[in-house]
Structure formats: structure tokens, C-alpha cells
Design an enzyme around this catalytic site. Structure first.
Site, mmCIF file in Angstrom:
data_model
loop_
_atom_site.group_PDB
_atom_site.id
_atom_site.type_symbol
_atom_site.label_atom_id
_atom_site.label_comp_id
_atom_site.label_asym_id
_atom_site.label_seq_id
_atom_site.Cartn_x
_atom_site.Cartn_y
_atom_site.Cartn_z
ATOM 1 N N ASP A 212 0.814 -1.221 0.000
ATOM 2 C CA ASP A 212 0.000 0.000 0.000
ATOM 3 C C ASP A 212 0.847 1.271 0.000
ATOM 4 O O ASP A 212 0.664 2.161 0.848
ATOM 5 C CB ASP A 212 -0.938 0.017 1.212
ATOM 6 C CG ASP A 212 -1.709 -1.285 1.384
ATOM 7 O OD1 ASP A 212 -2.061 -1.897 0.362
ATOM 8 O OD2 ASP A 212 -1.953 -1.686 2.540
ATOM 9 N N GLU B 94 -11.271 1.183 -3.903
ATOM 10 C CA GLU B 94 -10.645 1.642 -2.659
ATOM 11 C C GLU B 94 -9.400 2.453 -3.000
ATOM 12 O O GLU B 94 -9.118 2.742 -4.153
ATOM 13 C CB GLU B 94 -10.298 0.444 -1.774
ATOM 14 C CG GLU B 94 -9.401 -0.575 -2.457
ATOM 15 C CD GLU B 94 -9.165 -1.831 -1.633
ATOM 16 O OE1 GLU B 94 -9.410 -1.816 -0.416
ATOM 17 O OE2 GLU B 94 -8.726 -2.840 -2.214
#
Length: 546
Positions: A20, A192
Site C-alpha cells: 500500500d 478503494e
């Protein structure tokens, strides 16, 4: 010797568990912040001046004031941080996710600010808990906005219900005004990880879609207005590995953009490297970087839309013959410093003096024992990421157990349900013994044929990853001329992987796997009787000689 060649970015740039990525440039310095989940310090930071060579700076959130992971479940905790810079301050936005059961996440978002990317940080400002993967966007007009995915817990509804945006008042340190849903995603679904950028009069919204596994992708949408409507790139995803199982880098997705001082663009993104095609990824989800160009009509492009193993470095990066070896790849720690080094992490609690001691016995790390392997409040595990398919970890330990409730040694660890533990403990008559435990999906077993009595309290312990195989050994008299004894047969290292850890029951996640494998030093004091172990040395070696 090879002749000098122009520098290149060799992916992944952050090996091992570094998912991430949030990439940021401030002046000539680049920073990447990555998720840490149940590990402390929370939010790992790396620094570079050229996008090629990356230096670990350690974790940003290193005290309970900033992050309390007491009781955090496996793969809960810190998800998808966002690092930004505005008006002389670094802004670090992160979610502490409490669950993923039954459609609930309980993702509490926090914001801290500080003068450097490692603090010192302000007290956390609690923001909304509507969703995770939040980020900040600082617009040219001086306003700041918070974006996140929207989580919808209701049965039968889309749990990834779009991307929301709301203004954040920097002076009042709170969200103001209404929130707006600006993007519902594409047919890839599971939208997302929003990041917003402004370029040439357009707002570009970069999101992740398709889930975090093989169908992962980076999607781009744009609008001429901040609040939309946003139109997805008609050419499809900017980046994905999906449909190309032969690629080295799989699961490509969850990206963020950065612009160099010379005006070039790059994307930092998540990848994984399975040991077999679409197989298990022991190293977890890693960080890679791709070069981005722009079409004449203003859409970003990555060559062929797939992740490349080697990418051109930015213009102006000097010629070099040898790629420097990162301290993250191989490291010999004699514990001579007053604090743990930047490559060490601790499980669910900060490395404070209540259980970590580097001063009582100089050049030794004393670890005071903690809870059982299943305990989620006070474990005593000091570990580092496994960053290479072939690697070794070795430690010298002094430990005098008083009973079978006291154990200390080295571990190959994934989560509370999947680990191996070569340790010293005491037999029923008090005799110290070395033994090996294996935990597979929560079932603990003794590995046969290892248990052996010891006559001294000093021992060498070693493990070696060789792709899918894992071997342990020990030396009764550690040192340069040590004689090593194999501890059991070769074990299955792939049980320490995201894919093995993840479990879905009746369509609902019973367990997720987001963290990759660790190796480290583990001390257990199951009776809370004051047990501790002293470690004289710990050596991690990537790609060791046979």
C-alpha cells in the site's frame, strides 16, 4: 567486471512486506509510507533521492499515544497510510482497522502532523470511520480534502460503496461541510485506495480495484471539477497483472503518483512475487515503481499496462557500476546501540522498557517474556521482514528456563495461527532442552526428533529459507567454528504466506493474510514468572552462500 550502465529502477524497490505505498516528493527527497497492520512501529517509512536506492527510516508511530494495537487481530491495525506535505508540515493519515468480520471493519482514521516524515508527531486527530484507505489532497486554492473508500456494512449491499471526499479544516483540525460520493468505481468493483492529483486543469482520481489479490488493478478517473463527476479512463486500468500469470510481479495495484523535479511521472504500487504461477507469496505484498507517460488527450499510461521488472530511472540519475546493497537486505546486529535498529519490528506493542532492555547488559538485547503465541495483548516478539526467497537468520542466545512455561528462541512467523519456533525450554525435571514447535492454521504440534537436552545456557540458533523450504538448526557452542545440528526435517515455508493465511467461510472472510513472513526473536513467559532471554547477536543474510 561489467562496464558501467545507466541506473535503473529494479522492482520491487521495497522487498518483503511493504504494501500500500504512499509516495511523496519534498524538494529532492522522496518518501514512501507503507502499511504495517499489527506490527509496531506503525507506518514504515523509506527515503530516496533518486527513486532507485531506498533507505529504511523505520516506523513513524512508535508509542501508544500515537497507536495502540493492544488486542489487534491478525491483519488488523494500520491499513494504507497516506503521507503528504503542506505548509511546512508532513501530514500522516492512517486507519486503525478493528475487524473484518460479518461485513464490518470499524476503521477509525487518525491524522498526525510533524516537521519530518518520522515526527515528532502531534497528538492524533480522530477523523471519520466511514471507510479505510484514506488520503489527503491539498488543492491549489489552499483547501485540504480527505478522501476514503465508503464501507457499507448492510447485508446485500456493496461493501465498497464508492469514494467519498470531505473538506478538512487545517486550523480547526476537523472535517467540515458535507461529504460527497464522487466515484462509484468501474466494473472491476471493490473500489478503494483513492489518491487525488491536479494536472493541466484536471483532477485525476487514482484508485485500486479488483481486490488485493490476482485481479488487483490501478484505475484512473478524471474531472474538471473537484467534486466531479469523474469519468474513468476509457482505455481501462492504468496497471494490472491480471491475465498475465507469467509476469514476475503479480497483484499489481494500489498505486500513488509522484512527479520528479524535471517533470517526469512515476507510480509506486503494490506487487507480490509467488513462488509458482499464481501460487503462494511468502514475501508478502511488496512495493514497485513504474514510469508513467501522458497521452496527448491527457491520460496517464504505463507501458503495456503491466508491471515491469526494470524501469528507467529519472533523468539526471548518475551512472553507477554497482547497485548499493540495502541494509534491509543483510544486517548484522550486535545490539550495541541504545535502541532497536530501523529494520526491527515488534508485535502489537511498542519496544518500551517494560520488556525491551538494551542497557542492563551492554551489547545484549534482553527480552522479557510475554504471552503465548495466541495472546494479542503482550507478546514479546522482536522480528524483521523476510525480504528474499533465499535467506538466513542466526542468533546467539543465553537463557535459563525454570520450567516448561518459559520458552525462548527464534521464529519464522506469519501470524498467531501460522508459525515455527525453535526454542529452549525446561523439561519436567528442570533440564534445559531445545525443541521445535510448528503451528498450522492454529493447530500447534511438536516437530518429532528435535528435542534434546542442553548442558549450557548459551546456544546458537539458525534458520534458513530456501524458497518453499525452511530448515532450522542449532549449535551447542556458538562461534566461528560452531558445529551445527539440524533440527528436524525441511518444513513448508509457504504456510507463512498471505494466500495460506486467508480463509473464507460461507462467503465471509474468517481470516485475511496481509503481512508476509517475518523472522525474529521470541520469548514466552506463560506463567508470568519473570522469565527473560539475552541475545548477544542477530544476523540476517539475504541470498547466503550455499
Amino acid at each position: 567486471m561489467s562496464t558501467a550502465t545507466r541506473r535503473a529502477i529494479r522492482n520491487p524497490v521495497l522487498t518483503g512486506f511493504h504494501p500500500d505505498p504512499s509516495i511523496l516528493r519534498v524538494g529532492s527527497d522522496y518518501f514512501i509510507a507503507t502499511s504495517t497492520f499489527e506490527w509496531m512501529p506503525g507506518v514504515r517509512i523509506h527515503h530516496s533521492t533518486n527513486l532507485v536506492d531506498w533507505r529504511p527510516m523505520g516506523g513513524a508511530l512508535n508509542e501508544k499515544r500515537l497507536l495502540d494495537l493492544t488486542g489487534a487481530g491478525d491483519s488488523n491495525g494500520v491499513w494504507a497510510p497516506s503521507l503528504s506535505y503542506h505548509d511546512g508540515l508532513f501530514h500522516l493519515l492512517y486507519a486503525d482497522v478493528a475487524t473484518f468480520s460479518g461485513g464490518y471493519w470499524d476503521p477509525q482514521n487518525y491524522l498526525v502532523t510533524g516537521p519530518t516524515p518520522t515526527g515528532p508527531w502531534s497528538d492524533p486527530v480522530p477523523l471519520h470511520g466511514r471507510g479505510f484507505d484514506a488520503s489527503l489532497f491539498h488543492d491549489e486554492d489552499g483547501t485540504t480534502w480527505m478522501l476514503s473508500m465508503v464501507a457499507d456494512w448492510r447485508p446485500g449491499r456493496n461493501r465498497f460503496a464508492g469514494i467519498s471526499i470531505q473538506q478538512y479544516d487545517l486550523q480547526a483540525r476537523r472535517l467540515v461541510g458535507p461529504d460527497h460520493t464522487i466515484f462509484q468505481g468501474t466494473g472491476a468493483a471493490l473500489t478503494e485506495a483513492p489518491n487525488l492529483y491536479r494536472k493541466d486543469g484536471w483532477y485525476y482520481l487514482v484508485t485500486a480495484e479488483g481486490g488485493t489479490s490476482w485481479e488487483h488493478q490501478v484505475t484512473v478517473a478524471r474531472s474538471s471539477h473537484l467534486l466531479g463527476p469523474y469519468l474513468a479512463d476509457p482505455a481501462g486500468p492504468l496497471l494490472t497483472s491480471y491475465g498475465n500469470p507469467s509476469l514476475t510481479l503479480q497483484k499489481a495495484g494500489h498505486g500513488s503518483l509522484v512527479r520528479t523535479p524535471a517533470g517526469q511521472w512515476y507510480l509506486a504500487h503494490l506487487v507480490a512475487r509467488p513462488y509458482t504461477p499464481l501460487g503462494r507469496c511468502v514475501l508478502g505484498r511488496e512495493t514497485a515503481i513504474q514510469e508513467v507517460t501522458w497521452t496527448a488527450d491527457g491520460w496517464p499510461r504505463i507501458a503495456d499496462g503491466v508491471p515491469s521488472d526494470v524501469v528507467p530511472a529519472p533523468d539526471g540519475v548518475p551512472i553507477a557500476e554497482v547497485r548499493p546493497v540495502s541494509s534491509e537486505e543483510s544486517e548484522d546486529d550486535d545490539f550495541d546501540e541504545p535502541a532497536l535498529g530501523v529494520n526491527w519490528s515488534t508485535l502489537r506493542r511498542p519496544a518500551d522498557p517494560s520488556w525491551i532492555d538494551l542497557s542492563t547488559r551492554p551489547s545484549f538485547l534482553r527480552i522479557r517474556g510475554g504471552q503465548s503465541p495466541m495472546g494479542r495483548q503482550r507478546p514479546s516478539l522482536v522480528a524483521r521482514r523476510v525480504v528474499a526467497e533465499s535467506c538466513a537468520f542466526e542468533a546467539v542466545m543465553e537463557f535459563t528456563p525454570r520450567n516448561y512455561r518459559q520458552l525462548a528462541g527464534i521464529t519464522a512467523y506469519y501470524n498467531t495461527r501460522n508459525w515455527y519456533f525453535l526454542h529452549v525450554t525446561a523439561d519436567d525435571d528442570g533440564t534445559p532442552v531445545v525443541d521445535l514447535l510448528a503451528c498450522d492454521s492454529g493447530r500447534v504440534a511438536v516437530v518429532p526428533g528435535v528435542r534434546s537436552a542442553l548442558t549450557a545456557d548459551r546456544i546458537g540458533l539458525r534458520l534458513r529459507f530456501d524458497g518453499p523450504r525452511l530448515r532450522f538448526s542449532y549449535a551447542r557452542t556458538p562461534g566461528p567454528a560452531a558445529s551445527w545440528t539440524e533440527a528436524g526435517p525441511a518444513l513448508d515455508a509457504t504456510t507463512l504466506s498471505d494466500e495460506y493465511a486467508a480463509q473464507v467461510v460461507d462467503g465471509e472472510p474468517a481470516a485475511w493474510g496481509f503481512t508476509g513472513a517475518f523472522t525474529g526473536l521470541w520469548v514466552q513467559d506463560l506463567g508470568a514468572e519473570g522469565a527473560y532471554a539475552d541475545f548477544d547477536r542477530a544476523v540476517y543474510t539475504a541470498n547466503p552462500a550455499p
